[in-house]
Design an enzyme around this catalytic site. Structure first.
Site, PDB file in Angstrom:
ATOM      1  N   ASP A   1      62.895  37.485 -30.930  1.00 44.64           N
ATOM      2  CA  ASP A   1      62.903  37.268 -29.495  1.00 44.64           C
ATOM      3  C   ASP A   1      61.755  38.096 -28.909  1.00 44.64           C
ATOM      4  O   ASP A   1      61.121  38.903 -29.600  1.00 44.64           O
ATOM      5  CB  ASP A   1      64.262  37.661 -28.885  1.00 44.64           C
ATOM      6  CG  ASP A   1      64.468  37.007 -27.519  1.00 44.64           C
ATOM      7  OD1 ASP A   1      65.622  36.905 -27.072  1.00 44.64           O
ATOM      8  OD2 ASP A   1      63.461  36.555 -26.909  1.00 44.64           O
TER       9      ASP A   1
HETATM   10  C1  GLC Z   1      63.461  35.748 -23.571  1.00 42.39           C
HETATM   11  C2  GLC Z   1      64.821  35.272 -24.027  1.00 42.39           C
HETATM   12  C3  GLC Z   1      64.778  34.125 -24.987  1.00 42.39           C
HETATM   13  C4  GLC Z   1      63.574  33.260 -24.668  1.00 42.39           C
HETATM   14  C5  GLC Z   1      62.341  34.074 -24.981  1.00 42.39           C
HETATM   15  C6  GLC Z   1      61.044  33.314 -24.682  1.00 42.39           C
HETATM   16  O1  GLC Z   1      63.433  37.140 -23.483  1.00 42.39           O
HETATM   17  O2  GLC Z   1      65.712  36.250 -24.557  1.00 42.39           O
HETATM   18  O3  GLC Z   1      66.019  33.410 -24.875  1.00 42.39           O
HETATM   19  O4  GLC Z   1      63.611  32.074 -25.451  1.00 42.39           O
HETATM   20  O5  GLC Z   1      62.326  35.315 -24.282  1.00 42.39           O
HETATM   21  O6  GLC Z   1      60.933  33.063 -23.311  1.00 42.39           O
END
Ligand code: GLC
Length: 741
Positions: free
Chosen positions: A263
């Site tokens: 993430d």
């Molecule tokens: C965010 C979220 C995740 C998302 C990613 C990209 O922090 O936790 O769900 O897909 O970053 O935007």
């Protein structure tokens, strides 16, 4: 490209070239725009990293993606295309209900259609991977990201996870309108202590296995091309560095052989977690755990080459990661055509086309949950009505992840109602109150600032609303959270409607006895005060592009509400986490011992949520015959061999209009080698019945429905008594027992 040629391609790449494929850039690197989510790392990305990164996120639009891909390929020494990923959570340009609302549809097949639609709209805009479905099980309404989940039940979540993966990916990733799905957030992110986002997760192995893992497993089994790590620790180790979780559970037990992406900045966050001393250790731990792509930190590109040359990490680990990334690009058909389906003309034809809007409206209508109705709904066209509230003339009904779509494409409720009622109708529209008190700090994806509202505005709005309420037969209040009060980094300790709206609610209820409340929210709210005074309560969540028409059609009876709650609505936030599939405890509070103080109970509120899982009313009514079972005993050995019992129930529409009921099957294992939930959802069927019509619904109950992870860790069915419940929600008393031997 033939898959076997990917290995040859890998062999031609230098160590640095391979490592850069494992870097995902934030959109800012090519656009100098504010990054959309998370905190962009401290500028450690070099020109070489940017020019050779394997993927980028939050860049979309046929023209922009083409421009960046063309620019990128000029510098790519092996012609490896850049991979474009984006959070397409509940639609691309045609936005449909948030995932929690989709859970209320109890209709995974419809969610599959929605995902197909989103994939088509996104693919023509150059998106090749979506960071969806989020399949985290949720039990805590304080956590803002419950809006991205399909709720508190592992069985229901698993059906949705599979349906959405299949919808996004189609029959083949190389199909023009397929995008790769990314199951997230692995794992257990939905259980943060105190409902506070990014907080610690502490789950027993059993709870983790029985409740939190099944939906991820369903998404992987459905063929998800990607999995995303979660921010939280699992058994004290951050997911992005958790070798046991990723290599043993995800890749070993679940058999996932796709791409594992961290993430946003999660690899770097292992340092503040206190698991890694520095970026070098973070790189090593994440690679060891099998994380293939580093989202936005640059740590892999910065550290891995030195670690390989120092003999600290094996280059073979990098090769396996890069091979998975190249395989995904190859399966998407990007080597043959790096531009795949992006097409500006197709964008104009496909985005928001009538068929897509119709599907989004159908989903919105199916997702609404009628929580209370003392006859005030549906409204007739002749009823004099005052529509009052901050959602009467508001386009912000798309949810917190829909930064892609423009609210210019969204009709307000007032616009839809005026078109339907026509001139001369005894209908008034009043703002009544702002969504939030002026000055309330609020921001989100595609941030916006609240309109400046003066004290005088609020006073005037309130006066006008009360005047309108005094003269109307009925008042419909359209109230709700701000769309940025749910979603990421949107935990709330107080889950009631904003105070400024509750003041409006109280004033209107004092002026008119016939009040219906339409509630917009990204989470279960504490609706106790609303439910006490309003004669009708309709939960509409964040319904998407077609919100206005769907709500109007529902409250005027042009369609009949059918949604059922995928997550319990607490009586008060003090109950949270509250969920239907709880354990009995040694001191259960039952009607027979209601007066007994020494029971598992509160002094000040009931144990039951205000509205339970699976609950939802209709404009008609349904009655159930006693549930029956084809035999009262089953042999476990036969069940293992495929035998099954059959539980049947006959449901009748006893009302005056056609309605759709979701008949639900729950099972209870009365005594087992470990304590078992008071009941578990094991099946459901939607039936549409005309007034007076009956239908018998039959559920098959076999090994799959009856088995669980026994005390010895094996999956099986134990001898003993079971109870089958069948009815319209998780509180149904309609039960029959049987025995397994
Ligand atoms: C965010 C979220 C995740 C998302 C990613 C990209 O922090 O936790 O769900 O897909 O970053 O935007």
């Amino acid at each position: 490209m033939k898959p076997e040629k990917l290995w040859n391609l890998l062999q031609e790449m230098t160590l640095e070239e391979k490592i850069h494929q494992m870097l995902q850039l934030p959109n800012a690197c090519y656009q100098q725009k504010n990054n959309l989510t998370g905190a962009l790392e401290d500028g450690t990305l070099t020109r070489e990293m940017i020019e050779q990164a394997g993927s980028i996120l939050s860049v979309y639009g046929a023209k922009e993606v083409r421009r960046i891909q063309e620019e990128y390929l000029k510098h790519q020494p092996h012609g490896i295309p850049l991979l474009f990923m984006l959070d397409v959570i509940n639609g691309y340009q045609t936005v449909y209900p948030i995932p929690l609302a989709q859970g209320a549809m109890f209709d995974p097949a419809l969610s599959k259609e929605l995902a197909q639609m989103a994939a088509k709209e996104a693919a023509v805009s150059g998106v090749q991977v979506t960071f969806s479905p989020m399949v985290d099980l949720v039990r805590d309404a304080r956590w803002g990201r419950v809006m991205e989940s399909t709720g508190e039940d592992p069985y229901l979540n698993g059906l949705y996870a599979a349906a959405m993966v299949e919808g996004y990916q189609g029959d083949s990733l190389s199909d023009p309108y397929s995008v790769a799905a990314c199951v997230k957030h692995f794992a257990g992110y939905g259980a943060p202590d105190a409902g506070r986002d990014y907080n610690t997760v502490e789950l027993s192995d059993r709870t983790f296995e029985e409740y939190y893992l099944p939906a991820y497993r369903a998404g992987v089994d459905a063929g998800a091309a990607m999995v995303m790590t979660s921010f939280n620790t699992v058994n004290g180790i951050p997911a992005s560095g958790n070798r046991k979780l990723m290599r043993d559970v995800l890749r070993g037990e679940m058999g996932f052989d796709g791409v594992l992406i961290s993430d946003w900045a999660a690899i770097a966050e292992m340092i503040p977690h206190g698991y890694c001393a520095d970026r070098k250790e973070a790189a090593q731990r994440a690679l060891d755990a099998g994380v293939d792509i580093d989202m936005t930190t640059g740590i892999y590109s910065e550290q891995l080459a030195d670690l390989v040359r120092a003999g600290v990490v094996q280059e073979s680990l990098i090769d396996e990661a890069v091979l998975r990334i190249l395989t995904l690009k190859n399966e998407l058909g990007l080597f043959e055509d790096p531009y795949k389906s992006l097409n500006e003309e197709a964008e104009r034809q496909i985005h928001l086309c009538p068929e897509h809007r119709a599907l989004a409206r159908k989903a919105a209508e199916e997702s609404f949950v009628l929580l209370k109705n003392d006859g005030v709904l549906p409204l007739s066209k002749e009823t004099s009505v005052a529509y009052i509230g901050p959602y009467v003339n508001n386009r912000e009904m798309l949810g917190s992840w829909s930064f892609i779509a423009s609210t210019d494409t969204v009709q307000t409720f007032e616009e839809a109602a005026k078109a339907w009622y026509g001139e001369g109708a005894a209908v008034r529209y009043c703002q009544g109150a702002p969504v939030l008190e002026t000055g309330t700090p609020i921001s989100g994806l595609g941030s916006q600032t609240l309109p400046q509202v003066t004290e005088a505005d609020c006073d005037r709005w309130l006066r006008e609303a009360v005047e309108a309420a005094k003269t109307a037969d009925t008042v419909v209040l359209l109230l709700g959270e701000h769309r940025f009060q749910s979603g990421e980094a949107a935990s709330r300790a107080d889950i009631t409607l904003p105070d400024v709206q509750m003041r409006l609610f109280e004033a209107v209820c004092a002026a008119n006895d016939n009040v219906a409340a339409v509630i917009f929210s990204g989470r279960p709210l504490d609706l106790r005060r609303v439910s006490q005074k309003a004669k009708a309560v309709l939960e509409v969540w964040m319904p998407g592009t077609e919100a206005a028409s769907a709500i109007l059609r529902t409250i005027t009876g042009q369609c009949c509400p059918q949604g059922k709650l995928p997550m319990s609505f607490p009586y008060a936030v003090g109950q949270v986490p509250v969920h239907y599939n709880e354990f009995r405890t040694g001191r259960p509070l039952t009607p027979e011992v209601e007066a007994d103080r020494f029971r598992s109970r509160y002094l000040d509120i009931p144990n039951e949520p205000l509205y339970p899982f699976g609950y939802g009313l209709s404009y008609t009514s349904f009655s159930y015959q006693p549930v029956t079972i084809d035999r009262e005993e089953a042999q476990i050995a036969a069940l293992k061999a495929g035998d099954a019992l059959h539980v049947s129930v006959t449901v009748t529409n006893t009302g005056k209009v056609t309605g759709t009921e979701t008949v639900q099957l729950y099972l209870c294992d009365v005594a087992a080698s470990v304590v078992r939930p008071v009941k578990e959802l094991k099946g459901f069927q939607k039936v549409t019945l005309a007034p007076g019509e009956s239908q018998t619904v039959t559920f098959s109950v076999g090994f799959k429905e009856l088995s669980f992870t026994m005390a010895d860790g094996e999956r099986g069915v134990e001898p003993g008594t079971f109870i089958a419940y069948a009815g319209g929600d998780s509180r149904t008393p309609n039960a029959v027992s049987f025995v397994c031997r």
